[in-house]
Design a protein around this motif. Structure first.
Motif, short mmCIF file in Angstrom:
data_model
loop_
_atom_site.label_atom_id
_atom_site.label_comp_id
_atom_site.label_asym_id
_atom_site.label_seq_id
_atom_site.Cartn_x
_atom_site.Cartn_y
_atom_site.Cartn_z
N MET A 103 0.84 -1.21 0.00
CA MET A 103 0.00 0.00 0.00
C MET A 103 0.87 1.25 0.00
SD MET A 103 -3.13 -0.93 2.55
CE MET A 103 -4.29 -2.24 2.13
N ARG A 104 1.98 1.18 0.74
CA ARG A 104 2.89 2.34 0.78
C ARG A 104 3.51 2.59 -0.58
NH1 ARG A 104 6.46 2.64 6.17
NH2 ARG A 104 4.92 3.81 7.37
N ARG A 105 3.76 1.51 -1.33
CA ARG A 105 4.31 1.68 -2.68
C ARG A 105 3.31 2.37 -3.60
NH1 ARG A 105 6.73 -3.49 -1.85
NH2 ARG A 105 4.99 -4.55 -2.83
N ARG A 106 2.02 2.25 -3.27
CA ARG A 106 0.99 2.90 -4.11
C ARG A 106 0.39 4.07 -3.32
NH1 ARG A 106 -2.56 -1.86 -6.92
NH2 ARG A 106 -1.02 -3.52 -6.83
N ALA A 107 1.27 4.97 -2.92
CA ALA A 107 0.88 6.02 -1.98
C ALA A 107 -0.20 6.95 -2.52
CB ALA A 107 2.12 6.81 -1.57
N ARG A 108 -0.36 6.99 -3.86
CA ARG A 108 -1.40 7.88 -4.39
C ARG A 108 -2.78 7.23 -4.26
NH1 ARG A 108 -0.88 9.78 -9.91
NH2 ARG A 108 -0.08 7.71 -10.29
N ARG A 109 -2.80 5.92 -4.09
CA ARG A 109 -4.08 5.20 -4.01
C ARG A 109 -4.48 4.81 -2.59
NH1 ARG A 109 -6.13 2.98 -8.54
NH2 ARG A 109 -5.47 4.08 -10.38
N PHE A 110 -3.44 4.61 -1.73
CA PHE A 110 -3.73 4.08 -0.40
C PHE A 110 -3.13 4.92 0.72
CE2 PHE A 110 -3.97 0.24 -3.05
CZ PHE A 110 -5.14 -0.34 -2.58
N GLN A 111 -3.89 5.05 1.79
CA GLN A 111 -3.35 5.61 3.03
C GLN A 111 -3.48 4.51 4.10
OE1 GLN A 111 -5.64 8.82 4.71
NE2 GLN A 111 -4.18 9.11 6.38
N PRO A 112 -2.40 3.71 4.27
CA PRO A 112 -2.50 2.60 5.22
C PRO A 112 -2.13 3.01 6.64
CG PRO A 112 -0.45 2.43 3.99
CD PRO A 112 -1.11 3.71 3.54
N LEU A 113 -2.95 2.63 7.62
CA LEU A 113 -2.60 2.83 9.03
C LEU A 113 -2.55 1.45 9.69
CD1 LEU A 113 -4.95 5.82 9.98
CD2 LEU A 113 -2.54 5.92 9.37
N VAL A 114 -1.70 1.32 10.72
CA VAL A 114 -1.60 0.04 11.43
C VAL A 114 -2.21 0.19 12.82
CG1 VAL A 114 -0.02 -1.69 12.38
CG2 VAL A 114 0.47 -0.65 10.16
N VAL A 115 -3.15 -0.69 13.14
CA VAL A 115 -3.75 -0.70 14.48
C VAL A 115 -3.32 -2.01 15.16
CG1 VAL A 115 -5.90 -0.73 15.81
CG2 VAL A 115 -5.75 0.61 13.69
N HIS A 116 -2.66 -1.91 16.31
CA HIS A 116 -2.23 -3.09 17.07
C HIS A 116 -3.18 -3.21 18.27
CE1 HIS A 116 -0.04 -6.06 19.19
NE2 HIS A 116 1.20 -5.67 18.96
N THR A 117 -3.88 -4.32 18.36
CA THR A 117 -4.83 -4.45 19.48
C THR A 117 -4.12 -4.72 20.80
OG1 THR A 117 -5.09 -6.84 19.26
CG2 THR A 117 -6.59 -5.45 17.94
N GLY A 118 -2.88 -5.26 20.73
CA GLY A 118 -2.17 -5.59 21.97
C GLY A 118 -2.56 -6.95 22.52
N GLN A 119 -3.22 -7.79 21.69
CA GLN A 119 -3.54 -9.16 22.15
C GLN A 119 -2.26 -9.86 22.57
OE1 GLN A 119 -6.06 -11.55 19.57
NE2 GLN A 119 -5.45 -13.44 20.54
#
Ligand code: UD1
Length: 370
Positions: free
Chosen positions: A24-40
Protein backbone atom coordinates in the motif's frame (compact mmCIF):
# COMPACT_ATOMS: atom_id res chain seq x y z
CA UNK A 1 -7.43 7.50 -2.07
CA UNK A 2 -8.47 4.60 0.16
CA UNK A 3 -7.85 4.94 3.88
CA UNK A 4 -7.27 1.44 5.28
CA UNK A 5 -6.91 0.43 8.92
CA UNK A 6 -4.78 -2.73 8.99
CA UNK A 7 -5.32 -4.77 12.14
CA UNK A 8 -2.67 -6.80 13.95
CA UNK A 9 -3.19 -8.48 17.30
CA UNK A 10 -1.34 -11.72 17.77
CA UNK A 11 1.94 -13.19 16.59
CA UNK A 12 0.63 -14.89 13.44
CA UNK A 13 -0.81 -11.58 12.17
CA UNK A 14 2.40 -9.60 11.83
CA UNK A 15 3.92 -11.48 8.87
CA UNK A 16 0.59 -11.23 7.01
CA UNK A 17 0.09 -7.49 7.49
CA UNK A 18 3.72 -6.42 6.81
CA UNK A 19 3.75 -7.08 3.03
CA UNK A 20 0.25 -5.60 2.63
CA UNK A 21 1.21 -2.33 4.33
CA UNK A 22 4.40 -2.24 2.26
CA UNK A 23 2.45 -2.76 -0.98
CA UNK A 24 0.00 0.00 0.00
CA UNK A 25 2.89 2.34 0.78
CA UNK A 26 4.31 1.68 -2.68
CA UNK A 27 0.99 2.90 -4.11
CA UNK A 28 0.88 6.02 -1.98
CA UNK A 29 -1.40 7.88 -4.39
CA UNK A 30 -4.08 5.20 -4.01
CA UNK A 31 -3.73 4.08 -0.40
CA UNK A 32 -3.35 5.61 3.03
CA UNK A 33 -2.50 2.60 5.22
CA UNK A 34 -2.60 2.83 9.03
CA UNK A 35 -1.60 0.04 11.43
CA UNK A 36 -3.75 -0.70 14.48
CA UNK A 37 -2.23 -3.09 17.07
CA UNK A 38 -4.83 -4.45 19.48
CA UNK A 39 -2.17 -5.59 21.97
CA UNK A 40 -3.54 -9.16 22.15
CA UNK A 41 0.11 -10.21 22.17
CA UNK A 42 2.35 -7.80 24.02
CA UNK A 43 5.57 -9.54 25.16
CA UNK A 44 8.76 -8.34 23.47
CA UNK A 45 9.31 -11.76 21.88
CA UNK A 46 5.67 -12.25 20.85
CA UNK A 47 5.24 -8.79 19.33
CA UNK A 48 8.09 -6.21 19.26
CA UNK A 49 10.60 -8.61 17.73
CA UNK A 50 8.24 -9.09 14.76
CA UNK A 51 7.83 -5.38 14.11
CA UNK A 52 11.62 -5.08 14.02
CA UNK A 53 12.27 -8.17 11.89
CA UNK A 54 9.54 -7.41 9.37
CA UNK A 55 10.26 -3.69 9.09
CA UNK A 56 6.66 -2.95 10.12
CA UNK A 57 6.07 0.71 10.94
CA UNK A 58 5.25 1.47 14.59
CA UNK A 59 1.50 1.07 15.06
CA UNK A 60 -0.46 4.28 14.47
CA UNK A 61 -2.89 3.14 17.16
CA UNK A 62 -2.21 0.76 20.07
CA UNK A 63 -5.26 -0.57 21.91
CA UNK A 64 -3.35 -2.38 24.69
CA UNK A 65 -6.00 -5.01 25.44
CA UNK A 66 -3.66 -7.79 26.67
CA UNK A 67 -4.71 -11.28 27.80
CA UNK A 68 -8.02 -12.50 29.18
CA UNK A 69 -10.72 -15.08 28.64
CA UNK A 70 -12.09 -15.21 25.09
CA UNK A 71 -15.09 -13.08 26.01
CA UNK A 72 -13.04 -10.52 27.92
CA UNK A 73 -10.36 -10.25 25.24
CA UNK A 74 -12.83 -10.02 22.34
CA UNK A 75 -15.02 -7.51 24.17
CA UNK A 76 -12.05 -5.36 25.18
CA UNK A 77 -10.86 -5.14 21.58
CA UNK A 78 -14.36 -4.12 20.49
CA UNK A 79 -14.69 -1.44 23.16
CA UNK A 80 -11.26 0.05 22.39
CA UNK A 81 -11.57 -0.22 18.61
CA UNK A 82 -15.00 1.35 18.11
CA UNK A 83 -13.95 4.94 18.95
CA UNK A 84 -10.89 4.56 16.69
CA UNK A 85 -13.13 3.66 13.74
CA UNK A 86 -15.50 6.53 14.52
CA UNK A 87 -12.59 8.96 14.66
CA UNK A 88 -10.61 7.68 11.68
CA UNK A 89 -13.56 7.01 9.35
CA UNK A 90 -11.62 4.51 7.19
CA UNK A 91 -12.82 3.29 3.78
CA UNK A 92 -11.69 -0.21 4.70
CA UNK A 93 -10.68 -2.20 7.73
CA UNK A 94 -8.43 -5.11 6.78
CA UNK A 95 -8.27 -8.08 9.13
CA UNK A 96 -6.14 -11.20 8.76
CA UNK A 97 -6.33 -14.79 9.98
CA UNK A 98 -8.48 -16.14 12.75
CA UNK A 99 -7.49 -14.71 16.12
CA UNK A 100 -9.80 -12.99 18.59
CA UNK A 101 -8.68 -9.55 17.34
CA UNK A 102 -9.84 -10.54 13.83
CA UNK A 103 -13.47 -11.25 14.73
CA UNK A 104 -13.63 -8.40 17.26
CA UNK A 105 -12.60 -5.71 14.75
CA UNK A 106 -14.72 -7.18 11.95
CA UNK A 107 -17.77 -7.17 14.20
CA UNK A 108 -17.29 -3.54 15.23
CA UNK A 109 -17.11 -2.49 11.56
CA UNK A 110 -20.02 -4.54 10.35
CA UNK A 111 -22.27 -2.72 12.87
CA UNK A 112 -20.90 0.69 11.85
CA UNK A 113 -21.29 0.03 8.12
CA UNK A 114 -17.53 0.15 7.49
CA UNK A 115 -16.20 -2.19 4.79
CA UNK A 116 -14.19 -5.19 6.01
CA UNK A 117 -11.68 -7.16 3.95
CA UNK A 118 -10.68 -10.55 5.37
CA UNK A 119 -7.31 -11.91 4.32
CA UNK A 120 -6.97 -15.72 4.64
CA UNK A 121 -10.72 -16.18 4.22
CA UNK A 122 -12.45 -19.51 3.71
CA UNK A 123 -10.13 -21.83 5.66
CA UNK A 124 -12.05 -24.45 7.65
CA UNK A 125 -10.89 -27.19 9.99
CA UNK A 126 -14.53 -28.24 10.56
CA UNK A 127 -13.64 -28.49 14.25
CA UNK A 128 -15.79 -26.09 16.20
CA UNK A 129 -14.02 -26.82 19.46
CA UNK A 130 -11.21 -24.65 18.07
CA UNK A 131 -11.77 -21.00 18.98
CA UNK A 132 -10.14 -20.03 15.67
CA UNK A 133 -12.77 -21.97 13.67
CA UNK A 134 -15.54 -19.91 15.24
CA UNK A 135 -13.59 -16.74 14.48
CA UNK A 136 -13.12 -17.80 10.84
CA UNK A 137 -16.77 -18.68 10.18
CA UNK A 138 -18.13 -15.51 11.76
CA UNK A 139 -15.55 -13.16 10.25
CA UNK A 140 -16.25 -14.53 6.77
CA UNK A 141 -20.00 -14.11 7.21
CA UNK A 142 -19.72 -10.39 8.00
CA UNK A 143 -16.86 -9.37 5.67
CA UNK A 144 -17.41 -7.52 2.40
CA UNK A 145 -14.37 -8.85 0.58
CA UNK A 146 -13.07 -12.37 1.13
CA UNK A 147 -9.48 -12.85 0.04
CA UNK A 148 -8.63 -16.55 -0.10
CA UNK A 149 -5.21 -18.26 0.00
CA UNK A 150 -6.23 -21.46 -1.81
CA UNK A 151 -9.05 -22.89 -3.91
CA UNK A 152 -10.53 -24.86 -1.01
CA UNK A 153 -11.24 -21.50 0.65
CA UNK A 154 -13.41 -20.41 -2.29
CA UNK A 155 -15.28 -23.71 -2.23
CA UNK A 156 -15.93 -23.51 1.53
CA UNK A 157 -17.28 -19.97 1.27
CA UNK A 158 -19.61 -20.78 -1.61
CA UNK A 159 -20.89 -23.82 0.28
CA UNK A 160 -21.74 -21.49 3.19
CA UNK A 161 -23.85 -19.36 0.88
CA UNK A 162 -21.46 -16.44 0.46
CA UNK A 163 -21.97 -14.41 -2.71
CA UNK A 164 -19.31 -15.32 -5.27
CA UNK A 165 -18.76 -11.67 -6.11
CA UNK A 166 -17.28 -11.07 -2.68
CA UNK A 167 -14.65 -13.80 -3.08
CA UNK A 168 -11.18 -13.29 -4.62
CA UNK A 169 -8.51 -15.96 -4.79
CA UNK A 170 -5.33 -13.96 -4.15
CA UNK A 171 -2.90 -16.58 -2.77
CA UNK A 172 -1.00 -16.80 0.48
CA UNK A 173 0.34 -13.49 1.78
CA UNK A 174 2.48 -15.13 4.46
CA UNK A 175 4.60 -16.52 1.66
CA UNK A 176 5.29 -12.92 0.53
CA UNK A 177 6.97 -12.32 3.90
CA UNK A 178 8.78 -15.64 3.74
CA UNK A 179 10.26 -14.92 0.30
CA UNK A 180 11.00 -11.29 1.20
CA UNK A 181 12.92 -12.20 4.33
CA UNK A 182 14.57 -15.57 3.68
CA UNK A 183 17.83 -14.12 2.37
CA UNK A 184 18.01 -11.63 5.24
CA UNK A 185 17.40 -14.40 7.76
CA UNK A 186 20.35 -16.31 6.27
CA UNK A 187 22.53 -13.23 6.57
CA UNK A 188 21.66 -11.87 9.98
CA UNK A 189 20.46 -14.75 12.12
CA UNK A 190 23.06 -16.75 14.01
CA UNK A 191 20.53 -18.95 15.77
CA UNK A 192 21.82 -22.26 14.37
CA UNK A 193 25.35 -21.41 15.45
CA UNK A 194 24.12 -20.27 18.85
CA UNK A 195 22.39 -23.60 19.39
CA UNK A 196 25.33 -25.51 17.85
CA UNK A 197 23.16 -27.24 15.24
CA UNK A 198 24.40 -25.61 12.04
CA UNK A 199 24.93 -28.26 9.37
CA UNK A 200 23.56 -30.96 11.70
CA UNK A 201 20.32 -32.92 11.73
CA UNK A 202 17.78 -31.49 14.16
CA UNK A 203 14.02 -31.17 14.54
CA UNK A 204 11.97 -28.13 15.55
CA UNK A 205 8.87 -28.40 17.71
CA UNK A 206 6.16 -25.81 18.43
CA UNK A 207 3.09 -26.40 20.58
CA UNK A 208 0.53 -23.92 21.82
CA UNK A 209 -3.01 -25.09 20.94
CA UNK A 210 -5.18 -25.27 24.06
CA UNK A 211 -6.37 -28.75 22.97
CA UNK A 212 -2.76 -29.98 23.14
CA UNK A 213 -1.21 -28.11 26.04
CA UNK A 214 -4.11 -27.36 28.38
CA UNK A 215 -4.94 -31.05 28.76
CA UNK A 216 -2.36 -32.83 30.94
CA UNK A 217 -2.85 -36.29 29.40
CA UNK A 218 -2.61 -35.09 25.82
CA UNK A 219 0.44 -32.97 26.55
CA UNK A 220 2.05 -35.94 28.30
CA UNK A 221 1.38 -38.25 25.32
CA UNK A 222 2.97 -35.72 23.00
CA UNK A 223 6.01 -35.42 25.25
CA UNK A 224 6.37 -39.24 25.28
CA UNK A 225 6.71 -39.21 21.50
CA UNK A 226 8.97 -36.19 21.40
CA UNK A 227 11.30 -37.64 24.03
CA UNK A 228 11.78 -40.73 21.86
CA UNK A 229 12.37 -38.67 18.72
CA UNK A 230 14.86 -36.64 20.72
CA UNK A 231 16.93 -39.82 21.22
CA UNK A 232 17.47 -39.84 17.45
CA UNK A 233 18.11 -36.14 16.84
CA UNK A 234 17.97 -33.01 18.98
CA UNK A 235 14.49 -31.47 19.20
CA UNK A 236 14.55 -27.69 19.56
CA UNK A 237 11.45 -26.34 21.27
CA UNK A 238 10.79 -22.58 21.33
CA UNK A 239 8.16 -22.34 24.05
CA UNK A 240 5.03 -20.17 23.69
CA UNK A 241 3.97 -18.36 26.93
CA UNK A 242 0.79 -20.46 27.25
CA UNK A 243 2.82 -23.69 26.97
CA UNK A 244 5.42 -22.38 29.38
CA UNK A 245 2.70 -21.90 31.98
CA UNK A 246 1.38 -25.43 31.49
CA UNK A 247 4.82 -27.05 31.75
CA UNK A 248 5.19 -25.66 35.28
CA UNK A 249 1.55 -26.25 36.24
CA UNK A 250 1.72 -29.95 35.23
CA UNK A 251 5.20 -30.48 36.72
CA UNK A 252 6.73 -31.34 33.32
CA UNK A 253 9.93 -29.33 33.84
CA UNK A 254 12.22 -32.35 34.13
CA UNK A 255 10.76 -33.98 31.01
CA UNK A 256 10.92 -30.78 29.01
CA UNK A 257 14.55 -30.24 30.03
CA UNK A 258 15.60 -33.27 27.98
CA UNK A 259 14.66 -31.26 24.88
CA UNK A 260 16.38 -28.08 23.77
CA UNK A 261 13.97 -25.60 25.36
CA UNK A 262 14.37 -21.99 24.26
CA UNK A 263 12.42 -18.72 24.47
CA UNK A 264 10.00 -17.89 21.62
CA UNK A 265 12.06 -16.64 18.66
CA UNK A 266 11.66 -13.59 16.45
CA UNK A 267 10.66 -13.96 12.81
CA UNK A 268 14.15 -14.12 11.26
CA UNK A 269 15.65 -16.45 13.88
CA UNK A 270 12.69 -18.80 13.66
CA UNK A 271 12.86 -18.83 9.87
CA UNK A 272 16.56 -19.62 9.88
CA UNK A 273 15.93 -22.39 12.41
CA UNK A 274 13.07 -24.22 10.66
CA UNK A 275 14.53 -23.73 7.19
CA UNK A 276 17.53 -25.86 8.21
CA UNK A 277 15.53 -28.50 10.07
CA UNK A 278 15.33 -32.14 9.03
CA UNK A 279 11.80 -32.30 10.44
CA UNK A 280 9.24 -29.91 11.95
CA UNK A 281 6.57 -30.97 14.45
CA UNK A 282 3.88 -28.40 15.14
CA UNK A 283 0.29 -27.58 15.99
CA UNK A 284 0.52 -24.13 14.41
CA UNK A 285 -1.38 -23.22 11.24
CA UNK A 286 1.18 -20.94 9.61
CA UNK A 287 4.12 -23.30 10.07
CA UNK A 288 2.30 -25.97 8.03
CA UNK A 289 2.34 -23.47 5.16
CA UNK A 290 5.89 -22.22 5.63
CA UNK A 291 7.30 -25.76 5.62
CA UNK A 292 5.30 -26.56 2.48
CA UNK A 293 6.71 -23.49 0.74
CA UNK A 294 10.26 -24.60 1.58
CA UNK A 295 9.78 -28.35 1.09
CA UNK A 296 10.57 -29.25 4.73
CA UNK A 297 8.79 -32.35 6.11
CA UNK A 298 6.13 -31.32 8.65
CA UNK A 299 4.09 -33.42 11.07
CA UNK A 300 0.99 -31.66 12.36
CA UNK A 301 0.13 -32.71 15.90
CA UNK A 302 -3.61 -32.23 15.50
CA UNK A 303 -6.52 -34.31 14.26
CA UNK A 304 -7.40 -31.91 11.43
CA UNK A 305 -6.16 -28.94 9.47
CA UNK A 306 -7.83 -25.88 7.99
CA UNK A 307 -5.01 -25.88 5.42
CA UNK A 308 -5.60 -29.13 3.47
CA UNK A 309 -3.56 -27.95 0.49
CA UNK A 310 -0.39 -28.36 2.59
CA UNK A 311 -1.23 -32.07 2.74
CA UNK A 312 -2.48 -32.63 -0.82
CA UNK A 313 0.31 -30.63 -2.50
CA UNK A 314 2.85 -29.91 0.20
CA UNK A 315 4.99 -31.67 2.79
CA UNK A 316 2.49 -31.80 5.62
CA UNK A 317 1.09 -34.91 7.36
CA UNK A 318 -1.69 -34.81 9.93
CA UNK A 319 -0.62 -37.22 12.66
CA UNK A 320 -2.82 -36.37 15.66
CA UNK A 321 -1.69 -36.90 19.23
CA UNK A 322 -1.16 -40.65 19.42
CA UNK A 323 2.36 -41.36 20.72
CA UNK A 324 3.08 -44.34 18.48
CA UNK A 325 1.72 -42.74 15.34
CA UNK A 326 3.82 -39.62 15.85
CA UNK A 327 6.97 -41.68 16.41
CA UNK A 328 6.27 -43.89 13.40
CA UNK A 329 5.69 -40.96 11.07
CA UNK A 330 8.68 -39.08 12.41
CA UNK A 331 11.03 -42.03 11.88
CA UNK A 332 9.55 -42.57 8.40
CA UNK A 333 10.20 -38.95 7.50
CA UNK A 334 13.74 -39.18 8.87
CA UNK A 335 14.49 -42.30 6.84
CA UNK A 336 13.62 -40.56 3.56
CA UNK A 337 16.45 -38.85 1.78
CA UNK A 338 16.63 -35.09 1.97
CA UNK A 339 16.49 -34.87 -1.81
CA UNK A 340 13.18 -36.75 -2.05
CA UNK A 341 10.89 -35.39 -4.80
CA UNK A 342 10.24 -31.84 -3.74
CA UNK A 343 6.62 -31.20 -2.86
CA UNK A 344 4.74 -28.76 -5.03
CA UNK A 345 4.15 -25.16 -4.05
CA UNK A 346 0.42 -24.34 -4.20
CA UNK A 347 -0.85 -21.91 -6.87
CA UNK A 348 -0.35 -18.20 -6.13
CA UNK A 349 2.00 -18.82 -3.21
CA UNK A 350 4.39 -16.74 -5.25
CA UNK A 351 5.31 -13.71 -3.14
CA UNK A 352 2.92 -11.40 -5.01
CA UNK A 353 -0.23 -11.81 -2.96
CA UNK A 354 -0.05 -8.38 -1.28
CA UNK A 355 -0.17 -6.72 -4.72
CA UNK A 356 -3.23 -8.77 -5.63
CA UNK A 357 -4.88 -7.75 -2.35
CA UNK A 358 -4.34 -4.07 -3.23
CA UNK A 359 -5.74 -4.71 -6.72
CA UNK A 360 -8.80 -6.41 -5.24
CA UNK A 361 -9.51 -3.43 -2.95
CA UNK A 362 -9.21 -0.98 -5.84
CA UNK A 363 -11.33 -3.12 -8.11
CA UNK A 364 -14.04 -3.40 -5.45
CA UNK A 365 -13.99 0.38 -5.18
CA UNK A 366 -14.49 0.75 -8.94
CA UNK A 367 -17.32 -1.78 -9.08
CA UNK A 368 -19.11 -0.29 -6.10
CA UNK A 369 -18.21 3.37 -6.77
CA UNK A 370 -16.36 3.84 -3.44
C1 UD1 B 1 -3.45 -16.78 20.02
C2 UD1 B 1 -4.51 -17.10 18.96
C3 UD1 B 1 -4.07 -18.33 18.17
C4 UD1 B 1 -2.68 -18.15 17.60
C5 UD1 B 1 -1.73 -17.82 18.73
C6 UD1 B 1 -0.32 -17.63 18.23
C7 UD1 B 1 -6.86 -16.64 19.54
C8 UD1 B 1 -8.14 -17.26 19.89
N1 UD1 B 1 -5.79 -17.45 19.59
O1 UD1 B 1 -3.41 -17.84 20.95
O2 UD1 B 1 -4.98 -18.55 17.11
O3 UD1 B 1 -2.28 -19.33 16.95
O4 UD1 B 1 -2.19 -16.62 19.36
O5 UD1 B 1 0.57 -17.35 19.25
O6 UD1 B 1 -6.82 -15.46 19.23
N2 UD1 B 1 0.72 -14.45 26.81
C9 UD1 B 1 1.87 -13.82 27.23
N3 UD1 B 1 2.40 -12.86 26.45
C10 UD1 B 1 1.84 -12.46 25.27
C11 UD1 B 1 0.65 -13.10 24.87
C12 UD1 B 1 0.11 -14.10 25.63
O7 UD1 B 1 2.42 -14.14 28.27
O8 UD1 B 1 2.40 -11.56 24.61
C13 UD1 B 1 0.16 -15.55 27.65
C14 UD1 B 1 -0.95 -15.11 28.55
O9 UD1 B 1 -0.82 -15.82 29.73
C15 UD1 B 1 -2.21 -15.57 27.84
C16 UD1 B 1 -1.73 -16.82 27.10
O10 UD1 B 1 -0.36 -16.55 26.79
O11 UD1 B 1 -3.26 -15.81 28.72
C17 UD1 B 1 -2.48 -17.07 25.84
O12 UD1 B 1 -2.53 -15.89 25.00
P1 UD1 B 1 -3.81 -15.61 24.09
O13 UD1 B 1 -3.61 -14.36 23.31
O14 UD1 B 1 -5.04 -15.72 24.91
O15 UD1 B 1 -3.88 -16.83 23.11
P2 UD1 B 1 -2.74 -17.67 22.38
O16 UD1 B 1 -2.69 -19.02 23.01
O17 UD1 B 1 -1.48 -16.90 22.28
Amino acid sequence: MLKVLNIVGARPNFMKIAPIVEAMRRRARRFQPLVVHTGQHYDAQMSDAFFRDLGLPEPDVYLGVGSGSHAVQTAKVMIEFEPVVLEQKPDWVLVVGDVNSTIACALVCSKLGIKVAHVEAGLRSRDRTMPEEINRILTDQISDLLLTPSGDGDENLKAEGIDEHKIRFVGNVMIDSLFNQLKRAEEVSKIREKLSVDGKDYAVLTLHRPSNVDDKETFSRLLDAIENINERLPVIFPVHPRTHGRISEFGFEERAKKLMLIEPLGYLDFMRLYSGARLVLTDSGGIQEETTALGIPCLTLRENTERPITVTMGTNKIVGTDTEKIEREAFNALSESREKTPAQIPPLWDGKTAERICDALLEYGKQNSL
